[in-house]
Write a protein that holds these residues in place. Sequence first.
Motif, PDB file in Angstrom:
ATOM      1  N   VAL A  92       0.673  -1.023   0.006  1.00 41.53           N
ATOM      2  CA  VAL A  92      -0.024  -0.115  -0.030  1.00 41.53           C
ATOM      3  C   VAL A  92       0.964   1.353  -0.084  1.00 41.53           C
ATOM      4  N   GLY A  93       1.874   1.287   0.933  1.00 45.10           N
ATOM      5  CA  GLY A  93       2.788   2.391   0.741  1.00 45.10           C
ATOM      6  C   GLY A  93       3.357   2.448  -0.459  1.00 45.10           C
ATOM      7  N   LEU A  94       3.911   1.595  -1.131  1.00 45.40           N
ATOM      8  CA  LEU A  94       4.571   1.697  -2.342  1.00 45.40           C
ATOM      9  C   LEU A  94       3.703   2.099  -3.451  1.00 45.40           C
ATOM     10  N   VAL A  95       2.227   1.634  -3.656  1.00 42.59           N
ATOM     11  CA  VAL A  95       1.202   2.226  -4.455  1.00 42.59           C
ATOM     12  C   VAL A  95       1.192   3.805  -4.260  1.00 42.59           C
ATOM     13  N   PHE A 119       3.293  11.406  -0.525  1.00 40.55           N
ATOM     14  CA  PHE A 119       4.639  11.058  -0.897  1.00 40.55           C
ATOM     15  C   PHE A 119       5.381  10.754   0.221  1.00 40.55           C
ATOM     16  N   MET A 120       5.385  11.614   1.417  1.00 44.10           N
ATOM     17  CA  MET A 120       6.153  11.474   2.487  1.00 44.10           C
ATOM     18  C   MET A 120       5.454  10.200   3.426  1.00 44.10           C
ATOM     19  N   LEU A 121       4.183  10.170   3.366  1.00 44.69           N
ATOM     20  CA  LEU A 121       3.621   9.024   4.019  1.00 44.69           C
ATOM     21  C   LEU A 121       3.830   7.781   3.406  1.00 44.69           C
ATOM     22  N   GLY A 122       3.602   7.727   2.054  1.00 46.51           N
ATOM     23  CA  GLY A 122       3.778   6.341   1.466  1.00 46.51           C
ATOM     24  C   GLY A 122       5.158   5.909   1.566  1.00 46.51           C
ATOM     25  N   SER A 123       6.174   6.959   1.368  1.00 46.21           N
ATOM     26  CA  SER A 123       7.575   6.437   1.544  1.00 46.21           C
ATOM     27  C   SER A 123       8.051   6.054   2.785  1.00 46.21           C
TER      28      SER A 123
END
Length: 333
Positions: A92-95, A119-123
């Motif tokens: 989920v983070g990568l997507v 972008f910060m949260l997903g990374s």
Amino acid sequence: MGIDLALIWFLIIGFGVMMYVVTDGFDLGIGMLFPFVRDAAQRDAMVNTVAPVWDGNETWLVLGGAGLMAAFPKAYSILLSALYAPAILMLVGLVWRGVSFEFRFKADESHKPFWDKAFMLGSFAASFSQGLILGAFIEGVQPRAGGQGVMDWLSPFAVFTGLGVSAAYALLGATWLVLKTEGELQRRMQKLARPITWGVLLAIAVVSVWTPLINPDVARRWFSLPNMLYFAPVPVLVLASAWSLSRRLRGTPQSGPFGWALVLVFLGYSGFVISVWPNIVPPSLSIWDAAAPPQSLGFTLVGALFVIPMILTYSAWAYYVFRGKVKTGEGYH
């Protein structure tokens, strides 16, 4: 003596995972460094340093996962059932990171802050969940007849390794930006890289002490002779690498900091491999016990020997074409 196909596949998967850590690690690190850079043009420059290559970087993750399923199906089934929650969080983070990566360039100024935060949260979610998986893996996965508990993987050690992996990726991201940018942004990354370096060093030290305390098999492997003599150079090399990295961050550095950051991460990775060898599912499932039949290993190896050189060639060409500095206000939108 016949060819040990299980060992060859173990090396291929290990190589793929290491390549993923090196390449996608600095991608994820750049996202986690966004809170330290407020200027929108500088954030654009940060993303533009990886815009031409980030898609290809994740190919290594696919290779590692597919290789594990094909070559070690028993290990794949055990690990996936035990670690599916952090694995889903990672995906989920990568997507989410990938979606925000593309959308932030298309969004108007009023919506761009939202995609920056995404972008910060997903990374961070992808990085932290990979650390959770690593920590749970080191602690050991015991197959159960009734299946694994939903939260069996969660422990203080896994949470700490999640933070440690995030710090290591942030270090790769900062030193990559030192290499690829100039001016104020480069100087800001130099300042950030110094405390991150010592944070990563501290994380390695804590994990090195904590691991044998929670895993008796690792303790026996580390502190028995002659293994202790073989492993002794690793902590010395880690300290030397951190010191060299800190020195290279002075003045106007170029490739030196990133190169030493790679060495530091590689040494941490090598320590992990030493700790679990020859098990592919600690504490007791070895690569030979988990391997697929020789016919399957041989058949899939033929495909891997074609695919891996193609990935390496494409990646090397992409990095060569897009070499050089990325200036603030310019890029590959």
